[in-house]
Design a protein around this motif. Structure first.
Motif, PDB file in Angstrom:
ATOM      1  N   SER A   6       0.966  -1.310  -0.048  1.00 25.90           N
ATOM      2  CA  SER A   6       0.383  -0.016  -0.317  1.00 25.90           C
ATOM      3  C   SER A   6       0.745   1.445   0.015  1.00 25.90           C
ATOM      4  CB  SER A   6      -1.120   0.002   1.557  1.00 25.90           C
ATOM      5  OG  SER A   6       0.061   0.098   2.508  1.00 25.90           O
ATOM      6  N   PHE A  10       1.029   4.154  -4.178  1.00 26.26           N
ATOM      7  CA  PHE A  10      -0.096   5.219  -3.513  1.00 26.26           C
ATOM      8  C   PHE A  10      -0.565   5.776  -3.983  1.00 26.26           C
ATOM      9  CE2 PHE A  10       3.937   7.181  -3.452  1.00 26.26           C
ATOM     10  CZ  PHE A  10       3.882   8.758  -3.806  1.00 26.26           C
ATOM     11  N   CYS A  11       0.363   5.565  -5.724  1.00 29.30           N
ATOM     12  CA  CYS A  11      -0.551   6.551  -6.338  1.00 29.30           C
ATOM     13  C   CYS A  11      -1.327   5.877  -7.098  1.00 29.30           C
ATOM     14  CB  CYS A  11       0.441   6.423  -8.113  1.00 29.30           C
ATOM     15  SG  CYS A  11       2.333   6.781  -7.856  1.00 29.30           S
ATOM     16  N   TRP A  13      -4.551   5.304  -5.649  1.00 26.43           N
ATOM     17  CA  TRP A  13      -5.008   5.990  -4.263  1.00 26.43           C
ATOM     18  C   TRP A  13      -6.235   4.767  -3.799  1.00 26.43           C
ATOM     19  CZ3 TRP A  13      -9.695   7.864  -3.768  1.00 26.43           C
ATOM     20  CH2 TRP A  13     -10.108   8.305  -4.981  1.00 26.43           C
ATOM     21  N   ILE A  17      -5.529   2.291  -0.295  1.00 25.86           N
ATOM     22  CA  ILE A  17      -6.502   2.844   1.113  1.00 25.86           C
ATOM     23  C   ILE A  17      -6.468   1.095   1.105  1.00 25.86           C
ATOM     24  CG2 ILE A  17      -8.384   4.121   1.836  1.00 25.86           C
ATOM     25  CD1 ILE A  17      -7.354   6.484  -0.165  1.00 25.86           C
ATOM     26  N   GLY A  59      -2.055   7.541   0.834  1.00 28.73           N
ATOM     27  CA  GLY A  59      -3.506   7.535  -0.176  1.00 28.73           C
ATOM     28  C   GLY A  59      -4.045   8.805  -0.273  1.00 28.73           C
ATOM     29  N   LEU A  62      -2.769  11.759  -1.477  1.00 27.86           N
ATOM     30  CA  LEU A  62      -3.178  11.793  -2.576  1.00 27.86           C
ATOM     31  C   LEU A  62      -4.128  12.362  -3.174  1.00 27.86           C
ATOM     32  CD1 LEU A  62      -1.520  12.400  -5.647  1.00 27.86           C
ATOM     33  CD2 LEU A  62      -2.212   9.740  -5.437  1.00 27.86           C
ATOM     34  N   LEU A  63      -4.958  11.928  -2.715  1.00 28.57           N
ATOM     35  CA  LEU A  63      -6.798  11.894  -2.658  1.00 28.57           C
ATOM     36  C   LEU A  63      -6.683  13.575  -2.630  1.00 28.57           C
ATOM     37  CD1 LEU A  63      -9.703  11.304  -3.133  1.00 28.57           C
ATOM     38  CD2 LEU A  63      -9.988  10.546  -0.962  1.00 28.57           C
TER      39      LEU A  63
END
Length: 71
Positions: A6, A10-11, A13, A17, A59, A62-63
């Motif tokens: 994870s 993380f790209c 996302w 998550i 994640g 990034l969101l």
């Protein structure tokens, strides 16, 4: 293992998550088993929790960044 995955992906996302939450859950179960003496890997379970939380945080970060920039 799930926590590391994870944190690395993380790209992606949504996947990061979900996998991060699973890592935290399985890590908590592992810590409980180690505390009861059913397992001998409390350090590995703790590492799963930490990496899972890091993956979820990355994640979500990034969101938030994507929503804030409108991308």
């Amino acid at each position: 293992m799930l926590g590391i995955i994870s944190a690395v992906i993380f790209c992606l996302w949504p996947v990061a998550i979900v996998v991060g939450v699973l890592a935290v859950i399985f890590g908590a179960v592992g810590r409980g088993k180690a505390r009861r003496g059913e397992a001998t890997n409390p350090g590995q379970a703790l590492a799963g929790i930490i990496c899972g939380v890091a993956g979820v945080a990355l994640g979500v970060g990034l969101l938030v960044l994507l929503v804030a920039t409108g991308a």
